[in-house]
Scaffold this motif. Structure first.
Motif, PDB file in Angstrom:
ATOM      1  N   ASP A   1       0.852  -1.190   0.000  1.00 23.30           N
ATOM      2  CA  ASP A   1       0.000   0.000   0.000  1.00 23.30           C
ATOM      3  C   ASP A   1       0.887   1.239   0.000  1.00 23.30           C
ATOM      4  O   ASP A   1       1.644   1.474   0.937  1.00 23.30           O
ATOM      5  N   TRP A   2       0.813   2.028  -1.086  1.00 22.28           N
ATOM      6  CA  TRP A   2       1.627   3.239  -1.154  1.00 22.28           C
ATOM      7  C   TRP A   2       0.835   4.484  -0.777  1.00 22.28           C
ATOM      8  O   TRP A   2       1.257   5.607  -1.059  1.00 22.28           O
ATOM      9  N   GLY A   3      -0.310   4.297  -0.134  1.00 19.07           N
ATOM     10  CA  GLY A   3      -1.046   5.426   0.403  1.00 19.07           C
ATOM     11  C   GLY A   3      -2.461   5.579  -0.089  1.00 19.07           C
ATOM     12  O   GLY A   3      -3.259   6.301   0.515  1.00 19.07           O
TER      13      GLY A   3
ATOM     14  N   GLY B   1      -4.705   3.067  -0.382  1.00 17.68           N
ATOM     15  CA  GLY B   1      -5.588   2.193   0.393  1.00 17.68           C
ATOM     16  C   GLY B   1      -6.387   1.246  -0.477  1.00 17.68           C
ATOM     17  O   GLY B   1      -6.281   0.027  -0.354  1.00 17.68           O
TER      18      GLY B   1
ATOM     19  N   GLY C   1       6.938   5.659   2.583  1.00 23.21           N
ATOM     20  CA  GLY C   1       5.478   5.719   2.597  1.00 23.21           C
ATOM     21  C   GLY C   1       4.774   4.479   2.097  1.00 23.21           C
ATOM     22  O   GLY C   1       3.574   4.530   1.802  1.00 23.21           O
ATOM     23  N   GLU C   2       5.470   3.349   2.003  1.00 22.44           N
ATOM     24  CA  GLU C   2       4.826   2.111   1.561  1.00 22.44           C
ATOM     25  C   GLU C   2       4.687   1.157   2.742  1.00 22.44           C
ATOM     26  O   GLU C   2       5.648   0.913   3.474  1.00 22.44           O
ATOM     27  N   THR C   3       3.482   0.628   2.921  1.00 19.30           N
ATOM     28  CA  THR C   3       3.213  -0.348   3.976  1.00 19.30           C
ATOM     29  C   THR C   3       3.004  -1.706   3.328  1.00 19.30           C
ATOM     30  O   THR C   3       2.197  -1.840   2.403  1.00 19.30           O
TER      31      THR C   3
END
Length: 333
Positions: free
Chosen positions: A140-142, A144, A207-209
């Protein structure tokens, strides 16, 4: 305008006008004239509906003009011989010999930063009888609701090969979702060590989860999915194909390879909004269900574990330590 029905026809044609203009603009097939061609097509399309005497004539003329643009679009051909970015220059391939498969050009870049790295590849032979797991990565890069998806194939819970379906970019070329609709990138499968494609996203990109889930299934199904991937990977070496941001992307192509999992899923909106793919998989019993989905998702984030493991040769084992469902053995059929 002599016929109000022409206005109604224009409203229905507007999406095709927009698509045709962008297609000409991005195609590059007309060189420096591409932008002018896009503007000319858009203006001519609008004029047709306002100047034609009847709506039927307007529709006929627009259909002819759009067909010409479509022909230009279809004339573009994918290629394997471009000036590729170094990390995407070599295509992977596989050679099957009974129950043993040799993978060529497994990528394992040595990263110093996201953009500063040394490209490395290696070959390795695996025993298909030792294929014991499939794991799903969601990156996930933001946004969602839209994420990048990857599958990792585990052999005796010791060795892992990850496959990431991506747009193959040329030197100096960035990725644009909009351009991805207009045959601007070839399709590629990055076959990689997890210390490459996973660590890049957890340790170096900002910023990647990254979420990691163990997929339930049996060894026969795992083998079927794995070999299906490599049939397509080998085919791309001889027959390049276009990447498409909607139809041929990381998730739509993945779904094609994992169709044994989706035989009972005729349609689900989360197949498009792939950021919810883990929720769908949980509801279908494909993930560990001993926890609530919210708790499973929370505990499946691997960024802290990956940063701690970093260059450790046991990176794959360390990012899985303590994750729900990772000890579930594959069934033999």
């Amino acid at each position: 305008m002599h016929d109000r029905r022409a206005l109604l026809a224009l409203l229905f044609a507007l999406p095709l006008v927009a698509w045709g203009g962008l297609s000409l603009y991005y195609s590059g097939i007309l060189g420096p004239l591409s932008a002018w061609a896009a503007a000319g097509y858009t203006l001519a399309s609008m004029a047709i509906f306002f100047l034609s005497r009847t709506w039927k004539k307007a529709v006929a003329l627009f259909t002819l003009l759009f067909t010409l643009v479509l022909v230009v679009f279809l004339l573009q051909r994918p290629s394997n011989t471009r000036d590729w970015q170094p990390d995407l220059a070599l295509l992977p391939s596989a050679k099957l010999d009974g129950d043993r498969i040799t993978l060529h050009n497994i990528r394992n870049c040595d990263y110093r930063t996201e953009t500063d790295f040394t490209v490395q590849h290696y070959d390795k032979t695996f025993d298909l009888n030792a294929l014991t797991s499939i794991d799903l990565f969601l990156v996930d890069w933001g946004l969602g609701s839209v994420v990048h998806t990857m599958l990792s194939f585990g052999f005796n819970n010791q060795q892992y090969v990850t496959i990431s379906i991506e747009a193959r970019k040329e030197q100096g070329e960035g990725y644009s979702t909009l351009r991805g609709f207009f045959r601007q990138y070839e399709l590629t499968y990055v076959v990689a060590d997890e210390r490459d494609v996973v660590r890049l996203r957890t340790n170096y990109r900002q910023g990647e989860t990254v979420y990691l889930y163990r997929i339930r299934g049996d060894k026969a199904l795992f083998r079927e999915v794995f070999l299906d991937y490599f049939r397509s990977i080998n085919q791309l070496n001889n027959t390049p194909a276009w990447y498409n941001a909607l139809l041929s992307n990381c998730t739509s192509v993945l779904r094609g390879h994992t169709r044994p999992y989706f035989r009972k899923v005729l349609w689900d909106w989360r197949l498009l909004a792939n950021g919810y793919a883990d929720e769908m998989a949980y509801e279908k019993g494909m993930l560990d269900t001993s926890l609530t989905f919210a708790e499973l998702k929370r505990r499946s984030i691997i960024n802290p574990k990956a940063r701690e493991a970093d260059r450790d040769p046991d990176f794959s084992q360390r990012i899985r330590a303590g994750l729900p469902g990772m000890d579930s053995p594959a069934q033999t059929k």
